[in-house]
Design an enzyme around this catalytic site. Structure first.
Site, PDB file in Angstrom:
ATOM      1  N   ASP A   9     -45.678 -51.999  -0.736  1.00 16.19           N
ATOM      2  CA  ASP A   9     -45.062 -51.042  -1.646  1.00 16.19           C
ATOM      3  C   ASP A   9     -46.135 -49.983  -1.960  1.00 16.19           C
ATOM      4  OD1 ASP A   9     -43.446 -49.937  -3.782  1.00 16.19           O
ATOM      5  OD2 ASP A   9     -44.771 -51.006  -5.163  1.00 16.19           O
ATOM      6  N   ASP A  11     -45.874 -47.261  -5.009  1.00 15.81           N
ATOM      7  CA  ASP A  11     -46.029 -46.955  -6.440  1.00 15.81           C
ATOM      8  C   ASP A  11     -46.339 -48.221  -7.236  1.00 15.81           C
ATOM      9  OD1 ASP A  11     -45.446 -44.106  -6.363  1.00 15.81           O
ATOM     10  OD2 ASP A  11     -43.475 -44.764  -5.659  1.00 15.81           O
TER      11      ASP A  11
HETATM   12  C1  XBP Z   1     -41.008 -46.445  -7.021  1.00 13.41           C
HETATM   13  C2  XBP Z   1     -40.091 -45.651  -7.783  1.00 13.41           C
HETATM   14  C3  XBP Z   1     -39.978 -44.236  -7.516  1.00 13.41           C
HETATM   15  C4  XBP Z   1     -41.012 -43.333  -8.106  1.00 13.41           C
HETATM   16  C5  XBP Z   1     -40.551 -41.912  -7.950  1.00 13.41           C
HETATM   17  O1  XBP Z   1     -40.550 -47.791  -6.963  1.00 13.41           O
HETATM   18  O2  XBP Z   1     -39.368 -46.157  -8.584  1.00 13.41           O
HETATM   19  O3  XBP Z   1     -38.768 -43.850  -8.073  1.00 13.41           O
HETATM   20  O4  XBP Z   1     -41.150 -43.590  -9.485  1.00 13.41           O
HETATM   21  O5  XBP Z   1     -40.255 -41.619  -6.653  1.00 13.41           O
HETATM   22  P1  XBP Z   1     -41.164 -48.833  -5.950  1.00 13.41           P
HETATM   23  P2  XBP Z   1     -39.321 -40.367  -6.237  1.00 13.41           P
HETATM   24  O6  XBP Z   1     -42.628 -48.892  -6.224  1.00 13.41           O
HETATM   25  O7  XBP Z   1     -40.507 -50.133  -6.308  1.00 13.41           O
HETATM   26  O8  XBP Z   1     -40.834 -48.390  -4.541  1.00 13.41           O
HETATM   27  O9  XBP Z   1     -39.233 -39.446  -7.401  1.00 13.41           O
HETATM   28  O10 XBP Z   1     -40.015 -39.768  -5.052  1.00 13.41           O
HETATM   29  O11 XBP Z   1     -37.967 -40.927  -5.893  1.00 13.41           O
HETATM   30 MG    MG Z   2     -43.835 -50.434  -7.004  1.00 15.20          MG
END
Ligand code: XBP
Ligand code: MG
Length: 252
Positions: A9, A11
């Site tokens: 993952d 973020d």
């Molecule tokens: C990541 C997210 C994303 C980011 C924003 O979740 O929830 O929505 O916050 O991304 P994970 P975008 O780590 O579970 O993949 O604005 O580019 O959609």
């Molecule tokens: Mg995440």
């Protein structure tokens, strides 16, 4: 089932992108558009219940702004706001403003040397992944990942397992041969939904999440001389996560 690949993952897992990356980028897009929307640190924690930036903005309006009169072209407006937010995020990340989490670069280098294959499975927009890797992990590091599965490439975002299924299919691997790395409950639901053994490293926003089903829950990957903390799962009596640790964890 031998460990052949690691799927990350982005973020919260590769870097703490949410509080000081995505959140201010959303706020800048809102103020550029003349909207009185502002997401403070606490509110953003609640909004993280929904993955995906466009989905999150719609959730905010529905749950927190009953006063807001949606225009007829609301979906288009959200798409435009999201483009603007992505530009702001990219600018922030390009200034190296988002550090990679402890142990990530060390583990990636070791994994590559050990012949493990690497992939990414994330909800965020592909541009955001590229800019983060290039500026925070290092120039050329994009090429370390044979698949970067991101954003709208699958219709259903995490907690749906689709993005992991997509990455597995592209790599031509079975879930049993891989290990996933996540930081959140939605992310863990997605990886477990694809039958992937999952290592969780928590962050301030996800400390209280339900991580049942994870192979192990750790504070971070740790580094030599900077031990991590075991939060839940087997104690493999190592101060940091390396390939040997992953091979044992994967075989449990
Ligand atoms: C990541 C997210 C994303 C980011 C924003 O979740 O929830 O929505 O916050 O991304 P994970 P975008 O780590 O579970 O993949 O604005 O580019 O959609
Ligand atoms: Mg995440």
């Amino acid at each position: 089932m031998t460990l052949q690949a690691l799927i990350f993952d982005v973020d919260g897992t590769l870097a703490d992108t949410e509080r000081d990356g995505h959140r201010p980028a959303f706020n800048q897009a809102f103020s550029d558009a003349g909207l009185d929307w502002h997401w403070d640190v606490a509110l953003y924690g609640k909004l993280l219940a929904v993955t995906g930036g466009k989905e999150r903005m719609k959730y905010y309006v529905e749950q927190f702004r009953p006063d807001y009169q949606k225009p007829a072209d609301f979906d288009e407006m959200v798409a435009e706001l999201h483009k603007s937010k992505t530009r702001h995020y990219a600018a922030l990340a390009a200034h190296g403003g988002i550090p990679i989490r402890p142990g990530i670069k060390r583990l990636l280098i070791e994994a590559r040397a050990a012949g493990l294959r690497l992939a990414i499975a994330t909800t965020t927009t592909p541009e955001n992944v590229t800019v983060l890797l290039e500026h925070s992990l290092g120039a050329g590091t994009q090429s370390w990942f044979e698949v970067i599965a991101a954003g709208d490439i699958v219709p259903a975002k995490k907690p749906a397992p689709d993005i992991y299924f997509y990455a597995l299919e592209k790599m031509g691997l079975q879930a049993a041969d891989c290990m996933a790395f996540e930081d959140s409950e939605n992310g863990l639901r997605a990886s477990l939904g694809a039958d992937l053994k999952t290592l969780v490293t928590v962050n301030d926003y996800t400390l209280d999440h339900d991580f049942s089903g994870a192979s192990v829950v750790l504070s971070d990957l740790g580094d030599p001389g900077e031990p991590n903390q075991l939060i839940a799962g087997p104690d493999l009596e190592r101060a940091f996560v390396d390939v040997a640790y992953l091979r044992v964890l994967h075989s449990v």
